[in-house]
Design a protein around this motif. Structure first.
Motif, PDB file in Angstrom:
ATOM      1  N   ALA A 109       0.810  -1.224   0.000  1.00  0.00           N
ATOM      2  CA  ALA A 109       0.000   0.000   0.000  1.00  0.00           C
ATOM      3  C   ALA A 109       0.841   1.270   0.000  1.00  0.00           C
ATOM      4  N   SER A 110       2.136   1.168  -0.342  1.00  0.00           N
ATOM      5  CA  SER A 110       2.978   2.361  -0.238  1.00  0.00           C
ATOM      6  C   SER A 110       3.681   2.687  -1.545  1.00  0.00           C
ATOM      7  N   LEU A 111       4.184   3.900  -1.618  1.00  0.00           N
ATOM      8  CA  LEU A 111       5.053   4.378  -2.680  1.00  0.00           C
ATOM      9  C   LEU A 111       6.269   5.029  -2.028  1.00  0.00           C
ATOM     10  N   PRO A 112       7.374   5.190  -2.754  1.00  0.00           N
ATOM     11  CA  PRO A 112       8.522   5.899  -2.197  1.00  0.00           C
ATOM     12  C   PRO A 112       8.125   7.268  -1.657  1.00  0.00           C
ATOM     13  N   GLY A 113       8.680   7.588  -0.496  1.00  0.00           N
ATOM     14  CA  GLY A 113       8.359   8.860   0.141  1.00  0.00           C
ATOM     15  C   GLY A 113       7.160   8.796   1.058  1.00  0.00           C
ATOM     16  N   HIS A 114       6.541   7.602   1.155  1.00  0.00           N
ATOM     17  CA  HIS A 114       5.325   7.464   1.949  1.00  0.00           C
ATOM     18  C   HIS A 114       5.360   6.174   2.766  1.00  0.00           C
ATOM     19  N   TYR A 115       4.591   6.194   3.829  1.00  0.00           N
ATOM     20  CA  TYR A 115       4.326   4.986   4.602  1.00  0.00           C
ATOM     21  C   TYR A 115       2.965   4.437   4.176  1.00  0.00           C
ATOM     22  N   PRO A 116       2.709   3.134   4.401  1.00  0.00           N
ATOM     23  CA  PRO A 116       1.448   2.540   3.932  1.00  0.00           C
ATOM     24  C   PRO A 116       0.216   3.265   4.435  1.00  0.00           C
ATOM     25  N   GLY A 117       0.255   3.734   5.684  1.00  0.00           N
ATOM     26  CA  GLY A 117      -0.903   4.410   6.250  1.00  0.00           C
ATOM     27  C   GLY A 117      -1.250   5.716   5.571  1.00  0.00           C
ATOM     28  N   GLU A 118      -0.330   6.233   4.748  1.00  0.00           N
ATOM     29  CA  GLU A 118      -0.618   7.466   4.020  1.00  0.00           C
ATOM     30  C   GLU A 118      -1.431   7.204   2.760  1.00  0.00           C
ATOM     31  N   LEU A 119      -1.465   5.939   2.310  1.00  0.00           N
ATOM     32  CA  LEU A 119      -2.294   5.495   1.183  1.00  0.00           C
ATOM     33  C   LEU A 119      -2.150   6.407  -0.037  1.00  0.00           C
ATOM     34  N   PRO A 120      -0.931   6.476  -0.599  1.00  0.00           N
ATOM     35  CA  PRO A 120      -0.680   7.437  -1.683  1.00  0.00           C
ATOM     36  C   PRO A 120      -1.005   6.923  -3.086  1.00  0.00           C
ATOM     37  N   ILE A 121      -1.341   5.655  -3.244  1.00  0.00           N
ATOM     38  CA  ILE A 121      -1.501   5.068  -4.577  1.00  0.00           C
ATOM     39  C   ILE A 121      -2.808   5.551  -5.209  1.00  0.00           C
ATOM     40  N   THR A 122      -2.746   5.993  -6.432  1.00  0.00           N
ATOM     41  CA  THR A 122      -3.914   6.526  -7.128  1.00  0.00           C
ATOM     42  C   THR A 122      -4.583   5.449  -7.979  1.00  0.00           C
ATOM     43  N   LYS A 123      -5.778   5.755  -8.442  1.00  0.00           N
ATOM     44  CA  LYS A 123      -6.490   4.839  -9.326  1.00  0.00           C
ATOM     45  C   LYS A 123      -5.684   4.588 -10.603  1.00  0.00           C
ATOM     46  N   GLU A 124      -5.047   5.612 -11.125  1.00  0.00           N
ATOM     47  CA  GLU A 124      -4.226   5.471 -12.326  1.00  0.00           C
ATOM     48  C   GLU A 124      -3.060   4.519 -12.080  1.00  0.00           C
ATOM     49  N   ASP A 125      -2.448   4.616 -10.881  1.00  0.00           N
ATOM     50  CA  ASP A 125      -1.369   3.681 -10.526  1.00  0.00           C
ATOM     51  C   ASP A 125      -1.894   2.252 -10.548  1.00  0.00           C
ATOM     52  N   TYR A 126      -3.024   2.030  -9.890  1.00  0.00           N
ATOM     53  CA  TYR A 126      -3.593   0.683  -9.824  1.00  0.00           C
ATOM     54  C   TYR A 126      -3.881   0.140 -11.220  1.00  0.00           C
ATOM     55  N   LEU A 127      -4.501   0.942 -12.068  1.00  0.00           N
ATOM     56  CA  LEU A 127      -4.847   0.476 -13.413  1.00  0.00           C
ATOM     57  C   LEU A 127      -3.597   0.128 -14.217  1.00  0.00           C
ATOM     58  N   ARG A 128      -2.562   0.947 -14.095  1.00  0.00           N
ATOM     59  CA  ARG A 128      -1.306   0.669 -14.797  1.00  0.00           C
ATOM     60  C   ARG A 128      -0.684  -0.625 -14.287  1.00  0.00           C
ATOM     61  N   TRP A 129      -0.682  -0.788 -12.970  1.00  0.00           N
ATOM     62  CA  TRP A 129      -0.099  -1.991 -12.383  1.00  0.00           C
ATOM     63  C   TRP A 129      -0.896  -3.239 -12.742  1.00  0.00           C
ATOM     64  N   PHE A 130      -2.230  -3.136 -12.720  1.00  0.00           N
ATOM     65  CA  PHE A 130      -3.046  -4.305 -13.048  1.00  0.00           C
ATOM     66  C   PHE A 130      -2.716  -4.823 -14.444  1.00  0.00           C
ATOM     67  N   ALA A 131      -2.511  -3.910 -15.380  1.00  0.00           N
ATOM     68  CA  ALA A 131      -2.173  -4.322 -16.743  1.00  0.00           C
ATOM     69  C   ALA A 131      -0.841  -5.077 -16.766  1.00  0.00           C
ATOM     70  N   MET A 132       0.135  -4.607 -16.000  1.00  0.00           N
ATOM     71  CA  MET A 132       1.435  -5.276 -15.955  1.00  0.00           C
ATOM     72  C   MET A 132       1.343  -6.621 -15.238  1.00  0.00           C
ATOM     73  N   ILE A 133       0.559  -6.677 -14.181  1.00  0.00           N
ATOM     74  CA  ILE A 133       0.379  -7.925 -13.438  1.00  0.00           C
ATOM     75  C   ILE A 133      -0.307  -8.966 -14.322  1.00  0.00           C
TER      76      ILE A 133
END
Length: 724
Positions: free
Chosen positions: A57-81
């Motif tokens: 649930a994290s990105l560089p510069g953030h801890y998981p509790g900050e929940l920085p991942i965007t919908k665009e990030d998820y969609l891009r990652w899902f395609a790669m996965i």
């Protein structure tokens, strides 16, 4: 009215997923049958083998509790996965609404091969470890509330208020039809489990609506059955059933490990066979986190030395998988975490070189692929690799004492912390791939002026010396007045960051410095190239030798200006002796200061993710991890100090880095380029490389070499389970 229409759209969209209705009126897409998981497709139940990815649930510069991942990030990652050949994404806890919206949207566009979700439910881990009693009312209720929230989030039927460290917002995307199952809880602390069992021995039974314990259950297993049953009850309100499991790991498995040296690693069991589905058609399966290097019995237990792999090698991982599978007869079992990191540092040693770290990205992929193939060969219901993305905030036991302040870990990437680098999707600091260690200075020439600094050193043999940095490394480029030949000479770079250190050393010949060096970089033949640390500065020796007494200590080396530079080492196993262990085991350590020569250009066929330097003609380039230079947090210019009492090492602020380069000829070993210097060399007059503290990071993501290797394995695997 708009919100209502949105809700209906999400429900209508996801309800197009093919499922069947049970006699009791529930919808089912997945179920357990014997020792496998099945999926309802083409109007029949078919075997389904999980090839999954754990997503953090994290990105560089953030801890998981900050929940920085965007919908665009998820969609891009899902395609790669999806492209990698995975069919399941596991998350550990509730993600923001954007995650579930993206999953439904992605699957709607890829209806023929959707990505299924294994939803984790986070237990009150810190409270459980601290209180050591799962039955405390506040722990019980917090967990039950987390369960209610998780089910509501997945089915798009809840609004979660803002709460520090937790996902919040309005959940309207119904991801329930894309759910594979529920993964309840976190890795269980064995001391907590044992204490719970002792305190509540009379409560070792649970008869719930959907799940019950057997006569062999312990109090903790009864508590766990209640939590799994709570998940089932909450999901039932939405008209669905999905397979249930709870998180488990090797430390609390039901097997006996006589070769395990540490009592705590084999002191108590949490046994999935002591819980059964009484009225839950979707069924129940066992899941374990299984790594090849932890606990230590993977190396020491004779009972695991009996199985060989296809290459004829003793393979303790394969042996363990076989034993664990045999125990869970007629019950699906899945490895929901496996893998190794592509990191400079390591934290445990494993059989067949499957260590916790110290691997290139290529090696990471080869090991991950081999582990997944073994999981499939041994009849498991699937495997889920750890992890999708690198997570900079992570810590591990053998570097965490040297990363201070602790709350700034997410602002830099310590490549010696293996836990940060398990990802198949690399999260690289901003100059990785921009400044390539390849012996070509053109990338330095193209770097903006504000991103680099030329050092006016006036040292013979060096025409130019440049420095740069990013969130992971310090970069150096030297242009010599001749072609560098490691067969005839060595290059040395002394580094000064704080008052103290070695002002004299054999490497300096007769020259004495007016200020000491904390570290010394030597480039030469492959076996010679390394970074060493002043003996009096070395945190490894100071901690494990002086403070803990696990290493021999030479007092004269701990004195300031001892003149000794020692290899940079990390502990990979602490000294163990009874009563904590069954027999004495000395401290284990590995050298991490070796500097590999190679190219870091990701476009090159010779790319080496652990390469530190390269030379071509008169151009020499190198990159040095911050921690190897003594930095505990480069983002705030904090370095390890020389002071400190006991097990606490103090930090100080640095004004920057002074670099002292020189050339040593092999013919006489003398520091030729310092020979004309006065006997007291003025290091204090050298220019400093300085930078401003940073609060935000720059990074870029890139598929690691391991991605393509695991992709090939995921596409080729033909599980034994599906051939029945």
């Amino acid at each position: 009215m708009v919100a209502g229409i949105s809700c209906l759209w999400w429900f209508w969209d996801s309800s197009r997923v093919e499922s069947m209705e049970t006699a009791s009126g529930y919808q089912m897409k997945f179920r357990t049958a014997g020792d496998r998981i099945e999926m309802y497709q083409d109007q029949k139940w078919q075997p389904f083998f999980v090839k999954g990815v754990n997503l953090g649930a994290s990105l560089p510069g953030h801890y998981p509790g900050e929940l920085p991942i965007t919908k665009e990030d998820y969609l891009r990652w899902f395609a790669m996965i999806d492209e990698m050949g995975a069919n399941v994404i596991r998350v550990y806890t509730i993600h923001p609404p954007a995650f579930y919206e993206a999953l439904v949207e992605y699957n709607r566009k890829n209806a023929g091969s959707p990505l299924y979700l294994l939803q984790g439910i986070w237990s009150p881990e810190e409270q459980l470890i601290e209180k050591k009693d799962a039955y405390l009312p506040e722990i019980r209720e917090e967990f039950r509330q987390e369960i209610r929230d998780a089910v509501g989030a997945v089915y798009g039927d809840i609004t979660l208020p803002e709460k520090s460290g937790k996902a919040s917002g309005t959940y309207r995307a119904n991801a329930g039809p894309y759910l594979l199952g529920w993964h309840t809880g976190t890795e269980w602390d064995p001391v907590m489990v044992e204490n719970t069992n002792k305190r509540h021995a009379k409560a070792a039974s649970y008869l719930g609506t959907h799940f019950q314990t057997t006569a062999k259950a312990t109090a903790f297993e009864a508590w766990l059955a209640e939590m799994v049953d709570t998940v089932a009850q909450e999901e039932g309100k939405h008209g669905w059933q999905h397979p249930m499991t709870f998180t488990n790991w090797v430390t609390t498995d039901p097997l006996s490990h006589p070769g395990e040296p540490i009592y705590q690693e084999d002191m108590v069991s949490v046994d999935p066979t002591h819980i059964r589905a009484a009225s839950w058609d979707a069924g129940y399966f066992a899941s374990y986190h299984v790594y090849p290097y932890y606990p230590d019995f993977f190396r020491f237990d004779p009972a695991l030395q009996q199985v060989k792999n296809d290459e004829g090698e003793i393979d303790t991982y394969k042996s363990y998988l076989r034993q664990l599978k045999a125990y869970h007869k007629d019950m699906p079992i899945m490895v929901t975490e496996y893998g190794v990191p592509a990191s400079w540092g390591m934290a445990h040693l494993g059989n067949l070189g499957r260590d916790q770290g110290g691997h290139t990205e290529k090696e990471q992929g080869e090991i991950d692929a081999a582990l997944m193939r073994e999981i499939a060969e041994e009849g498991y219901a699937g495997g889920i690799v750890f992890a999708w993305q690198d997570e900079w905030f992570k810590k591990t036991w053998n570097t965490m004492r040297f990363e201070l302040p602790e709350d700034r870990r997410s602002l830099w990437i310590n490549v010696l912390t293996n836990e940060s680098l398990f990802g198949l999707l690399g999260m690289y600091p901003n100059k990785d791939g921009v400044l390539n260690m390849d012996g070509d200075r053109s990338d330095w020439d193209n770097l903006p002026a504000e991103e680099k600094k030329r050092l006016d050193l006036g040292v013979p043999g060096f025409q130019e010396v440049w420095m740069a940095h990013d969130e992971g490394y310090v970069y150096i480029m030297a242009q010599l007045d001749h072609a560098f030949d490691p067969q005839k000479e060595k290059l040395n770079f002394g580094v000064d960051t704080t008052p103290g250190g070695n002002r004299h050393a054999s490497e300096l010949g007769k020259v004495t410095l007016d200020e000491g060096l904390e570290t010394l970089v030597t480039l030469g033949k492959d076996e010679e190239s390394e970074i060493r640390i002043a003996a009096g500065y070395d945190p490894h020796t100071r901690l494990y030798g002086k403070a803990y007494g696990m290493l021999p200590v030479k007092e004269e080396e701990l004195r300031d200006d001892s003149g000794v530079f020692k290899p940079w080492k990390l502990a990979v196993g602490l000294e163990m002796e009874p009563p904590d262990s069954k027999e004495y085991h000395p401290l284990e350590e590995v050298a991490v200061g070796k500097l590999a020569r190679g190219t870091t250009d990701p476009a090159s066929a010779d790319y080496d993710s652990l390469a530190a330097w390269q030379a071509k003609g008169n151009i020499v380039e190198l990159r040095l991890p911050w921690m190897l230079l003594g930095f505990t947090d480069p983002s705030s210019l904090t370095v390890m100090g020389y002071a400190g009492e006991g097990k606490t090492l103090q930090t100080v602020k640095t004004q920057g880095i002074r670099l002292l380069p020189w050339i040593a000829q092999r013919a006489d070993g003398k520091p030729e380029s310092l020979a004309q210097a006065i006997s007291l060399y003025p290091v204090t007059k050298l220019p400093r490389y300085t930078w401003q503290p940073w609060e935000e990071v720059r990074y870029h993501e890139r598929k690691k070499q391991s991605y393509a290797i695991l992709q090939k394995a995921y596409r080729e695997i033909r599980p034994a389970l599906l051939q029945k």
